[in-house]
Motif scaffolding. Structure first.
Motif, short mmCIF file in Angstrom:
data_model
loop_
_atom_site.label_atom_id
_atom_site.label_comp_id
_atom_site.label_asym_id
_atom_site.label_seq_id
_atom_site.Cartn_x
_atom_site.Cartn_y
_atom_site.Cartn_z
N GLY A 87 0.95 -1.29 0.10
CA GLY A 87 -0.08 -0.11 0.04
C GLY A 87 0.76 1.12 0.09
N ARG A 88 2.06 1.34 0.81
CA ARG A 88 2.79 2.54 0.87
C ARG A 88 3.68 2.65 -0.42
NH1 ARG A 88 1.11 6.20 4.02
NH2 ARG A 88 3.07 7.05 3.48
N LEU A 93 4.15 6.07 -5.45
CA LEU A 93 4.29 6.08 -6.74
C LEU A 93 2.92 6.85 -7.42
CD1 LEU A 93 5.14 2.57 -7.57
CD2 LEU A 93 6.68 4.47 -7.70
N ALA A 94 1.81 6.58 -6.84
CA ALA A 94 0.89 7.41 -7.25
C ALA A 94 0.89 8.92 -6.85
CB ALA A 94 -0.45 6.77 -6.82
N TYR A 95 1.02 9.46 -5.48
CA TYR A 95 1.30 10.66 -5.14
C TYR A 95 2.35 11.52 -6.02
CZ TYR A 95 1.07 14.01 -1.25
OH TYR A 95 0.85 15.03 -0.45
N LEU A 96 3.63 10.46 -6.34
CA LEU A 96 4.65 11.44 -7.03
C LEU A 96 4.12 11.77 -8.32
CD1 LEU A 96 7.75 9.02 -6.24
CD2 LEU A 96 7.47 11.54 -5.55
N GLN A 97 3.17 11.15 -9.04
CA GLN A 97 2.80 11.43 -10.40
C GLN A 97 1.60 12.62 -10.24
OE1 GLN A 97 3.93 10.17 -13.27
NE2 GLN A 97 5.32 9.29 -12.05
N ASP A 98 0.74 12.35 -9.11
CA ASP A 98 -0.56 13.21 -8.93
C ASP A 98 -1.13 12.85 -7.67
OD1 ASP A 98 -2.95 14.50 -9.09
OD2 ASP A 98 -3.79 13.39 -10.93
N ALA A 99 -1.04 13.84 -6.76
CA ALA A 99 -1.33 13.63 -5.32
C ALA A 99 -2.90 13.35 -5.27
CB ALA A 99 -1.28 15.23 -4.68
N SER A 100 -3.84 13.55 -6.16
CA SER A 100 -5.04 13.15 -5.91
C SER A 100 -5.44 11.73 -6.29
CB SER A 100 -5.97 13.82 -7.06
OG SER A 100 -5.76 13.52 -8.48
N ARG A 101 -4.49 10.90 -6.71
CA ARG A 101 -4.47 9.50 -6.81
C ARG A 101 -3.91 8.66 -5.79
NH1 ARG A 101 -1.28 8.91 -11.99
NH2 ARG A 101 -1.45 6.44 -11.70
N ARG A 102 -3.34 9.21 -4.76
CA ARG A 102 -2.86 8.46 -3.71
C ARG A 102 -3.74 7.76 -2.70
NH1 ARG A 102 -3.65 13.60 -1.88
NH2 ARG A 102 -4.06 13.91 0.37
N GLY A 103 -5.18 8.03 -2.99
CA GLY A 103 -6.00 7.42 -1.90
C GLY A 103 -6.12 5.87 -1.98
N GLY A 104 -5.80 5.03 -3.14
CA GLY A 104 -5.97 3.74 -3.07
C GLY A 104 -4.99 3.06 -2.09
N GLY A 105 -3.55 3.57 -2.40
CA GLY A 105 -2.59 2.95 -1.70
C GLY A 105 -2.56 3.48 -0.34
N PHE A 106 -3.05 4.66 -0.17
CA PHE A 106 -3.09 5.01 1.42
C PHE A 106 -4.25 3.88 2.24
CE2 PHE A 106 -5.64 7.31 4.77
CZ PHE A 106 -4.51 7.88 5.62
N MET A 110 -3.40 1.42 4.99
CA MET A 110 -4.07 1.69 6.47
C MET A 110 -4.67 0.36 7.08
SD MET A 110 -3.64 4.72 7.90
CE MET A 110 -4.67 4.63 9.18
N LEU A 111 -5.23 -0.48 5.92
CA LEU A 111 -5.89 -1.91 6.13
C LEU A 111 -4.93 -2.62 6.51
CD1 LEU A 111 -8.20 -2.25 3.01
CD2 LEU A 111 -8.65 -2.00 5.51
N GLY A 112 -3.72 -2.74 6.16
CA GLY A 112 -2.43 -3.54 6.69
C GLY A 112 -2.19 -3.17 8.07
N TRP A 113 -1.89 -1.70 8.37
CA TRP A 113 -1.65 -1.28 9.63
C TRP A 113 -2.85 -1.63 10.61
CZ3 TRP A 113 -3.23 3.40 12.52
CH2 TRP A 113 -2.52 3.57 13.66
N ALA A 114 -4.09 -1.41 10.09
CA ALA A 114 -5.34 -1.83 11.09
C ALA A 114 -5.24 -3.21 11.56
CB ALA A 114 -6.27 -1.51 10.33
N ALA A 115 -4.91 -4.16 10.77
CA ALA A 115 -4.68 -5.44 11.00
C ALA A 115 -3.68 -5.76 12.08
CB ALA A 115 -4.46 -6.30 9.98
N VAL A 116 -2.57 -5.10 11.90
CA VAL A 116 -1.47 -5.32 12.80
C VAL A 116 -1.73 -4.58 14.28
CG1 VAL A 116 0.95 -4.40 13.18
CG2 VAL A 116 0.12 -5.59 10.69
N VAL A 117 -2.48 -3.63 14.20
CA VAL A 117 -3.06 -2.97 15.59
C VAL A 117 -4.03 -4.00 16.01
CG1 VAL A 117 -4.12 -0.99 16.61
CG2 VAL A 117 -2.62 -0.67 14.66
#
Length: 131
Positions: A87-88, A93-106, A110-117
């Motif tokens: 995800g990161r 990669l998405a943010y470097l191209q266009d900040a508005s495309r970062r949502g999917g990776g974010f 967050m899902l991976g991190w939530a599972a670890v938490v």
């Protein structure tokens, strides 16, 4: 094998942080942004934010990963950690191209991190209740 997955995730996290640092440095050089400036060309600002966001996210992720591992979820925490890393990378990669495309990776990160938490909280609660 799966018990070693968290160590691989830590190594990948370090490489990810190095990659974002490198991207920010290259953008600084390409767009002639002199240190200590943190603004200037939009491409540099995106690279800088990717680097800082990755550092911030990693500081939340790594301690919870090792708590989950310590309390008995090494294999599952490793799998969730790979999801976080993927995800990161997507986010960066998405943010470097266009900040508005970062949502999917974010979201994936967050899902991976939530599972670890959740694993860390479960392990700590189980230990406290048994103690």
């Amino acid at each position: 094998m799966l018990q070693q997955l968290p160590a691989l995730v830590v190594l990948l996290s370090v490489l990810l942080m190095f990659g974002t640092m490198y991207a920010a440095g290259k953008a600084r050089e390409k767009h002639s942004i002199k240190a200590p400036a943190t603004s200037g060309h939009p491409a540099f600002e995106r690279a800088y934010r990717v680097q800082m966001n990755t550092l911030e996210s990693t500081m939340l992720f790594l301690p919870t990963l090792w708590l989950a591992v310590h309390y008995g979820f090494a294999a599952w925490a490793g799998v969730a950690g790979l999801v976080w890393v993927a995800g990161r990378i997507w986010y960066a990669l998405a943010y470097l191209q266009d900040a508005s495309r970062r949502g999917g990776g974010f979201l994936l990160g967050m899902l991976g991190w939530a599972a670890v938490v959740l694993m860390a909280v479960t392990g700590i609660a189980r230990t406290l209740l048994a103690g």
